[in-house]
Design a protein around this motif. Structure first.
Motif, PDB file in Angstrom:
ATOM      1  N   ASP A 162      25.497 -12.919 -41.679  1.00  0.00           N
ATOM      2  CA  ASP A 162      24.501 -12.209 -42.604  1.00  0.00           C
ATOM      3  C   ASP A 162      24.457 -12.721 -43.888  1.00  0.00           C
ATOM      4  OD1 ASP A 162      22.615 -10.299 -43.132  1.00  0.00           O
ATOM      5  OD2 ASP A 162      24.011  -8.663 -43.547  1.00  0.00           O
ATOM      6  N   TYR A 163      22.904 -13.065 -44.213  1.00  0.00           N
ATOM      7  CA  TYR A 163      23.176 -13.864 -45.441  1.00  0.00           C
ATOM      8  C   TYR A 163      22.300 -12.901 -46.708  1.00  0.00           C
ATOM      9  CZ  TYR A 163      24.576 -17.919 -43.018  1.00  0.00           C
ATOM     10  OH  TYR A 163      25.254 -18.747 -42.200  1.00  0.00           O
ATOM     11  N   GLY A 164      22.619 -12.915 -47.721  1.00  0.00           N
ATOM     12  CA  GLY A 164      21.977 -12.375 -48.877  1.00  0.00           C
ATOM     13  C   GLY A 164      20.660 -13.072 -49.286  1.00  0.00           C
ATOM     14  N   PRO A 165      19.682 -12.368 -49.912  1.00  0.00           N
ATOM     15  CA  PRO A 165      20.043 -11.250 -50.718  1.00  0.00           C
ATOM     16  C   PRO A 165      19.837 -10.026 -50.050  1.00  0.00           C
ATOM     17  CG  PRO A 165      17.876 -12.130 -51.288  1.00  0.00           C
ATOM     18  CD  PRO A 165      18.380 -13.020 -50.204  1.00  0.00           C
ATOM     19  N   GLU A 166      19.027  -9.764 -48.692  1.00  0.00           N
ATOM     20  CA  GLU A 166      18.955  -8.793 -48.215  1.00  0.00           C
ATOM     21  C   GLU A 166      20.222  -8.084 -47.679  1.00  0.00           C
ATOM     22  OE1 GLU A 166      17.262 -11.527 -47.543  1.00  0.00           O
ATOM     23  OE2 GLU A 166      15.480 -11.029 -48.397  1.00  0.00           O
ATOM     24  N   MET A 207      28.797 -12.607 -45.052  1.00  0.00           N
ATOM     25  CA  MET A 207      29.520 -11.761 -44.141  1.00  0.00           C
ATOM     26  C   MET A 207      29.132 -12.162 -42.708  1.00  0.00           C
ATOM     27  SD  MET A 207      28.741  -7.613 -44.052  1.00  0.00           S
ATOM     28  CE  MET A 207      28.956  -6.924 -42.563  1.00  0.00           C
ATOM     29  N   TRP A 208      30.127 -11.811 -41.538  1.00  0.00           N
ATOM     30  CA  TRP A 208      29.934 -12.005 -40.306  1.00  0.00           C
ATOM     31  C   TRP A 208      30.087 -10.668 -39.509  1.00  0.00           C
ATOM     32  CZ3 TRP A 208      33.931 -11.289 -37.178  1.00  0.00           C
ATOM     33  CH2 TRP A 208      35.224 -11.393 -37.755  1.00  0.00           C
ATOM     34  N   SER A 209      29.636 -10.660 -38.389  1.00  0.00           N
ATOM     35  CA  SER A 209      30.042  -9.468 -37.546  1.00  0.00           C
ATOM     36  C   SER A 209      30.002 -10.331 -36.148  1.00  0.00           C
ATOM     37  CB  SER A 209      28.908  -8.438 -37.287  1.00  0.00           C
ATOM     38  OG  SER A 209      27.502  -8.757 -36.833  1.00  0.00           O
ATOM     39  N   LYS A 210      30.900  -9.573 -35.421  1.00  0.00           N
ATOM     40  CA  LYS A 210      31.140  -9.714 -33.949  1.00  0.00           C
ATOM     41  C   LYS A 210      31.345  -8.517 -32.893  1.00  0.00           C
ATOM     42  CE  LYS A 210      35.169 -11.417 -32.718  1.00  0.00           C
ATOM     43  NZ  LYS A 210      36.242 -12.476 -32.561  1.00  0.00           N
ATOM     44  N   VAL A 211      30.392  -8.557 -31.794  1.00  0.00           N
ATOM     45  CA  VAL A 211      30.694  -7.595 -31.081  1.00  0.00           C
ATOM     46  C   VAL A 211      31.656  -7.471 -29.990  1.00  0.00           C
ATOM     47  CG1 VAL A 211      29.354  -5.937 -29.129  1.00  0.00           C
ATOM     48  CG2 VAL A 211      28.000  -6.629 -31.314  1.00  0.00           C
ATOM     49  N   CYS A 212      32.547  -6.656 -29.804  1.00  0.00           N
ATOM     50  CA  CYS A 212      33.835  -6.686 -28.776  1.00  0.00           C
ATOM     51  C   CYS A 212      33.621  -5.734 -27.981  1.00  0.00           C
ATOM     52  CB  CYS A 212      35.137  -6.575 -29.796  1.00  0.00           C
ATOM     53  SG  CYS A 212      35.162  -8.178 -30.856  1.00  0.00           S
ATOM     54  N   TRP A 213      33.302  -5.777 -26.729  1.00  0.00           N
ATOM     55  CA  TRP A 213      32.965  -4.805 -25.766  1.00  0.00           C
ATOM     56  C   TRP A 213      34.281  -4.248 -25.278  1.00  0.00           C
ATOM     57  CZ3 TRP A 213      27.916  -3.480 -25.488  1.00  0.00           C
ATOM     58  CH2 TRP A 213      26.883  -4.385 -26.090  1.00  0.00           C
ATOM     59  N   LEU A 214      34.100  -2.868 -24.695  1.00  0.00           N
ATOM     60  CA  LEU A 214      35.458  -2.269 -24.184  1.00  0.00           C
ATOM     61  C   LEU A 214      36.091  -2.965 -23.125  1.00  0.00           C
ATOM     62  CD1 LEU A 214      34.168   1.341 -24.531  1.00  0.00           C
ATOM     63  CD2 LEU A 214      35.803   0.151 -25.827  1.00  0.00           C
ATOM     64  N   ASP A 215      35.155  -3.784 -22.328  1.00  0.00           N
ATOM     65  CA  ASP A 215      35.758  -4.660 -21.080  1.00  0.00           C
ATOM     66  C   ASP A 215      36.346  -5.984 -21.562  1.00  0.00           C
ATOM     67  OD1 ASP A 215      33.688  -6.247 -21.697  1.00  0.00           O
ATOM     68  OD2 ASP A 215      32.776  -5.967 -19.872  1.00  0.00           O
ATOM     69  N   GLY A 216      36.571  -6.081 -22.627  1.00  0.00           N
ATOM     70  CA  GLY A 216      37.231  -7.299 -23.265  1.00  0.00           C
ATOM     71  C   GLY A 216      36.262  -8.520 -23.805  1.00  0.00           C
ATOM     72  N   ARG A 217      34.918  -8.290 -23.264  1.00  0.00           N
ATOM     73  CA  ARG A 217      34.050  -9.566 -23.770  1.00  0.00           C
ATOM     74  C   ARG A 217      33.824  -9.454 -25.151  1.00  0.00           C
ATOM     75  NH1 ARG A 217      28.864  -8.303 -21.773  1.00  0.00           N
ATOM     76  NH2 ARG A 217      29.562  -6.337 -21.455  1.00  0.00           N
ATOM     77  N   GLN A 218      33.583 -10.584 -25.630  1.00  0.00           N
ATOM     78  CA  GLN A 218      33.092 -10.630 -27.049  1.00  0.00           C
ATOM     79  C   GLN A 218      31.986 -11.597 -27.322  1.00  0.00           C
ATOM     80  OE1 GLN A 218      36.479 -11.995 -29.750  1.00  0.00           O
ATOM     81  NE2 GLN A 218      38.158 -10.944 -28.290  1.00  0.00           N
ATOM     82  N   ASP A 219      31.198 -11.216 -28.046  1.00  0.00           N
ATOM     83  CA  ASP A 219      30.200 -12.048 -28.456  1.00  0.00           C
ATOM     84  C   ASP A 219      30.311 -13.038 -29.607  1.00  0.00           C
ATOM     85  OD1 ASP A 219      28.570 -10.604 -26.598  1.00  0.00           O
ATOM     86  OD2 ASP A 219      27.206  -9.353 -28.151  1.00  0.00           O
ATOM     87  N   MET A 220      29.471 -13.921 -29.703  1.00  0.00           N
ATOM     88  CA  MET A 220      29.476 -14.854 -30.421  1.00  0.00           C
ATOM     89  C   MET A 220      29.356 -14.122 -31.965  1.00  0.00           C
ATOM     90  SD  MET A 220      30.320 -17.919 -29.397  1.00  0.00           S
ATOM     91  CE  MET A 220      30.196 -18.887 -30.607  1.00  0.00           C
ATOM     92  N   PRO A 221      29.957 -14.597 -32.824  1.00  0.00           N
ATOM     93  CA  PRO A 221      29.663 -13.929 -34.186  1.00  0.00           C
ATOM     94  C   PRO A 221      28.282 -14.113 -34.841  1.00  0.00           C
ATOM     95  CG  PRO A 221      31.859 -15.514 -34.479  1.00  0.00           C
ATOM     96  CD  PRO A 221      31.012 -15.461 -32.965  1.00  0.00           C
ATOM     97  N   GLU A 222      27.713 -13.368 -35.658  1.00  0.00           N
ATOM     98  CA  GLU A 222      26.589 -13.899 -36.097  1.00  0.00           C
ATOM     99  C   GLU A 222      26.642 -13.399 -37.876  1.00  0.00           C
ATOM    100  OE1 GLU A 222      23.173 -11.439 -34.867  1.00  0.00           O
ATOM    101  OE2 GLU A 222      24.297 -10.394 -33.231  1.00  0.00           O
TER     102      GLU A 222
END
Length: 61
Positions: A18-22, A1-16
């Motif tokens: 997430d690895y199991g088992p946690e 699974m990955w996540s990416k923060v997308c800010w209201l001003d249009g900026r996007q962070d690099m995806p992060e």
């Protein structure tokens, strides 16, 4: 699974990844929160046409 923060001003962070088992992202999201290097945020599911619009705009990493 990955996540990416997308800010209201249009900026996007690099995806992060997430690895199991946690699966920390999943556990946090199930509790209604999201925590990353920027801080702790409230989180809620996005469904239907709004989800589709966001996916179209921000898409995969």
């Amino acid at each position: 699974m990955w996540s990416k923060v997308c800010w209201l001003d249009g900026r996007q962070d690099m995806p992060e990844d997430d690895y199991g088992p946690e699966w920390y992202f999943v556990a946090d999201l199930e509790e209604g929160k999201y925590e990353d290097t920027h801080g702790l945020f409230d989180a809620k599911p996005v469904e239907g046409s709004v989800r589709d619009q966001l996916w179209e705009k921000y898409g995969p990493p």
